[in-house]
Enzyme design. Structure first.
Site, PDB file in Angstrom:
ATOM      1  NE  ARG A  82      -4.024  -2.738  -4.194  1.00 45.09           N
ATOM      2  CZ  ARG A  82      -4.029  -2.236  -2.965  1.00 45.09           C
ATOM      3  NH1 ARG A  82      -2.910  -2.166  -2.270  1.00 45.09           N
ATOM      4  NH2 ARG A  82      -5.147  -1.783  -2.426  1.00 45.09           N
ATOM      5  CE  LYS A 184      -7.502  -4.584  -0.714  1.00 40.60           C
ATOM      6  NZ  LYS A 184      -6.788  -4.771   0.547  1.00 40.60           N
ATOM      7  CD  GLU A 220       0.800  -7.851   3.505  1.00 40.14           C
ATOM      8  OE1 GLU A 220      -0.126  -7.398   4.175  1.00 40.14           O
ATOM      9  OE2 GLU A 220       0.754  -7.918   2.262  1.00 40.14           O
TER      10      GLU A 220
END
Length: 340
Positions: A82, A184, A220
């Site tokens: 990720r 992220k 989210e």
């Protein structure tokens, strides 16, 4: 190394300086070997792209003490993958998966006495991050980069055990439809500070973000992923390019299917169809699962299982996943890396 004097039972989720951290520099097209250092301050150029153009990204994962006294990491290879996705999106150099895992291992090993004991509910939180550094004033990728990993012992996210909390729907968007929502990067979190504060001022734990294109679908929940349990026991979680792919969420999907025999679906979750769920939660590394008591939207307040009690399916998911992380439940192949 000084002896660690920590009240493990009363640890909070906040910064504590530990003894060592890992630093590696990317220069002239490659990463150096990287090393452990004691200094927790970084010295970087005032013209670093991380400071001006947001060329930075990070990860979060944990180390756990098992009953037998082993220390283990939970799926660090997934964090490495990720992080590389985030790095690619920001035109930063990728970090080899072995290097990422080795850096995490080194940091845990060097700070072994900070790994909270089994049974305390606390864990060692690792924060790998990468930043663009060097002298650079134009809007372009940095000439050099730093990759660092530090660790902090943290208490359980919930002091009073697993308790449902309430959320409100944000008026702000967390990310653009084809923006950086799925990686992220710090900018996503900077953008969330104001909506979070507005939600807290209204008496909610945090806010829920809807899809930026149509504002009809849940994306989210604060800085976590949403899931719902339908009345016929299906585990449902939203699907969107703008959602950060939570390693906890994908682990819960596996647990729901393989351990609890549930059907699992990633699909659109409409904000006006909340009554299809008997339980709901938010999931992420820090808390594992935050049970959702209710959601406020357009003046209506929808309660799921209860505002006081955790639903039985949510509890089972939580107990199974934390059981795997702490070594009490057999893990799927490849999920656990022992720190030796």
């Amino acid at each position: 190394m000084g002896s660690v004097n920590i009240d493990w039972k009363n640890l909070r989720f906040e910064y504590i300086k530990t003894d060592y951290r890992y630093v590696s520099r990317y220069k002239d097209g490659s990463w150096d070997e990287g090393k452990l250092v004691e200094d927790n301050k970084l010295c970087i150029s005032e013209a670093s792209t991380a400071l001006h153009y947001g060329q930075q990204c990070f990860e979060g994962l944990k180390a756990y003490h098992t009953k037998e006294g082993k220390i283990q990491l939970f799926r660090p290879d997934e964090n490495a993958k990720r992080m590389n996705k985030s790095l690619k999106r920001l035109l930063m150099p990728e970090i080899p998966e072995e290097k990422f895992i080795d850096a995490c291992m080194q940091v845990v090993k060097a700070n072994e006495e900070y790994v909270p004991p089994y049974g305390s509910g606390a864990t060692l939180y690792l924060r790998p991050f990468a930043i663009g550094v060097g002298d650079n004033v134009g809007v372009k990728p940095a000439p050099e980069y730093l990759f660092c990993v530090f660790c902090v012992p943290v208490g359980p996210y919930f002091k009073g055990g697993l308790k449902p909390v309430n959320f409100t729907v944000a008026e702000h968007d967390r990310a653009a439809p084809k923006g950086t929502g799925g990686v992220k990067v710090g900018g996503n979190y900077a953008a969330s500070l104001l909506p979070h504060e507005i939600a807290v001022e209204k008496g909610y734990a945090d806010c829920i973000y809807l899809d930026p294109s149509t504002h009809t679908k849940i994306e989210e929940v604060g800085a976590a992923n949403f899931f719902g349990i339908t009345k016929d026991d299906k585990f449902i979680t939203p699907k969107s390019e703008s959602i950060l792919p939570s390693i906890t969420k994908y682990s819960l999907m596996h647990v729901a299917k393989e351990y609890l025999g549930m059907e699992v679906e990633e699909r659109d979750v409409y904000i006006d169809k909340l009554d299809e769920f008997k339980e709901a939660g938010a999931c992420g590394t820090a808390a594992v699962i935050t049970p959702i008591g209710g959601i406020e939207y357009n003046g209506d307040f929808h309660v799921f299982y209860s505002e006081e009690e955790v639903g039985p399916v949510t509890r089972k998911l939580y107990d199974t996943l934390t059981g795997i992380q702490f070594g009490d439940v057999e893990a799927p192949k490849g999920w656990i890396k022992e720190v030796k």
